[in-house]
Scaffold this motif. Structure first.
Motif, short mmCIF file in Angstrom:
data_model
loop_
_atom_site.label_atom_id
_atom_site.label_comp_id
_atom_site.label_asym_id
_atom_site.label_seq_id
_atom_site.Cartn_x
_atom_site.Cartn_y
_atom_site.Cartn_z
N LYS A 212 34.78 30.81 30.04
CA LYS A 212 35.35 31.39 28.82
C LYS A 212 36.79 30.93 28.63
O LYS A 212 37.51 30.67 29.61
N SER A 213 37.23 30.84 27.40
CA SER A 213 38.62 30.49 27.13
C SER A 213 39.55 31.62 27.55
O SER A 213 40.71 31.40 27.90
N ARG A 214 39.05 32.85 27.46
CA ARG A 214 39.79 34.02 27.93
C ARG A 214 38.94 34.69 29.01
O ARG A 214 37.94 35.36 28.70
N PRO A 215 39.31 34.51 30.28
CA PRO A 215 38.46 35.00 31.37
C PRO A 215 38.36 36.52 31.44
O PRO A 215 37.46 37.04 32.09
N CYS A 216 39.28 37.23 30.76
CA CYS A 216 39.26 38.69 30.81
C CYS A 216 40.02 39.23 29.61
O CYS A 216 40.72 38.49 28.90
N ASP A 217 39.88 40.52 29.36
CA ASP A 217 40.64 41.17 28.30
C ASP A 217 42.06 41.41 28.80
O ASP A 217 42.26 42.03 29.85
N PHE A 218 43.03 40.91 28.05
CA PHE A 218 44.42 41.03 28.49
C PHE A 218 44.97 42.41 28.15
O PHE A 218 45.91 42.57 27.37
N THR A 219 44.36 43.40 28.79
CA THR A 219 44.81 44.78 28.64
C THR A 219 44.88 45.40 30.03
O THR A 219 44.34 44.85 31.00
N GLY A 220 45.51 46.53 30.14
CA GLY A 220 45.60 47.21 31.42
C GLY A 220 46.30 46.37 32.46
O GLY A 220 47.41 45.86 32.24
N GLU A 221 45.66 46.17 33.61
CA GLU A 221 46.29 45.42 34.70
C GLU A 221 46.40 43.92 34.40
O GLU A 221 47.09 43.19 35.11
#
Length: 352
Positions: A212-221
């Motif tokens: 994925k271009s974004r490996p995770c949601d850039f929220t929280g930790e």
């Protein structure tokens, strides 16, 4: 009854080297004879022989250095059981893992290195693992987060069944179930299957995130990774796991570090990363000993730290050690090593 404090923690074993010494002396004599011959007839041959003399002189100098290293080879045999009998207080150890690029150094390799360190046979409350990510990669951090969940299952499994190779990718790549001494144990079969399924699930999660271009949601930790550039970002330090209860058989501390980087500012590659790791660990855990590995290594001996302590803690020895180096063994190499990746000449010829 012998005094327990007199028990040696290690022994120096002299290796026989008579034949090699004779061969090396003959080679040295031939080299010196060649140099004398060049000098005697230098005026008759001019520049060509002068260049040859310089090259051969440098080669001879290197040969003398090699002989100096190999002249009196010894082996160090450690006695971990004596360390226990002498009831020596084991010191804390900070373990450093460095990685710089999630493409050239895939996170699945890094987490296997970390998992093998977290599972070593040493009091867990005296261990801390610091991972330096010079790529400031959310994928690397995400992989460590998922690996930590697996570590809470993997570490007890390794210690319960005395697993020797504690990097999961290496352990499960072999026929570890049938070769294990616990192979006839039904409970072990069940847990082994569970561990393999959990590890395969971990691998799938990391592979999916990598695509994925974004490996995770850039929220929280993960919020700190939302607007960072690889070579221009502030310091990110995250205590991913802390052994607050001081459990001897628990999971050691795990800390993620991505040091500050700025454009047009020298970062000194791995040396700079090690300096940062040393400073941060000095403020957080301040262990008197450090274990440093690359991200593509793994511990193939679960007692590696205990063996090192046998050298570093023996107060009865006339020698004082500040550094212990373990031999590096390569896996899955090509037959006959055609490209010299195994460093056979260095490890088995030059240094022996």
């Amino acid at each position: 009854m012998a005094n327990l404090n007199s028990l040696p923690l290690y022994e120096i074993i002299q290796r026989k080297n008579g034949v090699k010494r004779v061969v090396e002396i003959i080679i040295l004599f031939l080299l010196l004879s060649l140099l004398i011959y060049r000098l005697l007839f230098l005026n008759d041959h001019g520049l060509t022989w002068l260049l040859a003399l310089l090259c051969e002189s440098w080669f001879t100098f290197n040969w003398v250095l090699i002989i100096n290293i190999k002249w009196n080879p010894v082996e160090y045999k450690t006695y971990p059981d004596n360390l226990v009998q002498r009831a020596i207080e084991l010191p804390s150890v900070d373990m450093f893992v460095t990685t710089a690029d999630p493409v050239l150094e895939p996170p699945i390799i890094t987490i296997n290195t970390v998992l093998s360190l977290l599972a070593i046979d040493y009091p867990a409350h005296k261990l801390a693992c610091y991972v330096s990510d010079d790529g400031c990669s959310p994928l690397t951090y995400y992989s460590l987060s998922e690996a930590l969940k697996f570590a809470k299952l993997w570490v007890p499994f390794c210690k319960k069944y005395n697993i020797q190779v504690r990097a999961p990718f290496r352990y499960f790549s072999n026929d570890s179930l049938t070769s294990s001494t616990n192979s006839s144990n039904w409970e072990f079969h069940q847990e082994w299957r569970r561990m393999k399924d959990e590890y395969e699930l971990l691998c799938h999660k990391i592979e999916d995130a990598a695509q994925k271009s974004r490996p995770c949601d850039f929220t929280g930790e993960f919020a700190e990774f939302s607007n960072v550039e690889r070579k221009n970002h502030p310091t990110i330090i995250k205590v991913m796991w802390e052994n607050k209860e001081g459990l001897v058989d628990g999971v050691p501390h795990l800390v993620y570090i991505s040091r500050e980087k700025q454009h047009k500012h020298p970062h000194n590659s791995k040396a700079g990363a090690m300096n940062v790791l040393t400073r941060i660990s000095g403020l957080m855990t301040n262990a008197p000993y450090m274990l440093n590995v690359d991200c593509d290594m793994f511990v193939n001996n679960s007692n590696v730290v205990v063996h090192a302590m046998c050298l570093l803690l023996d107060s009865n020895s006339e020698k004082e050690f500040a550094f212990a180096q373990f031999p590096q063994v390569f896996y899955d190499g090509l037959k006959d090593d055609p490209y010299g990746n195994q460093y056979v000449v260095l490890h088995e010829v030059s240094q022996i």
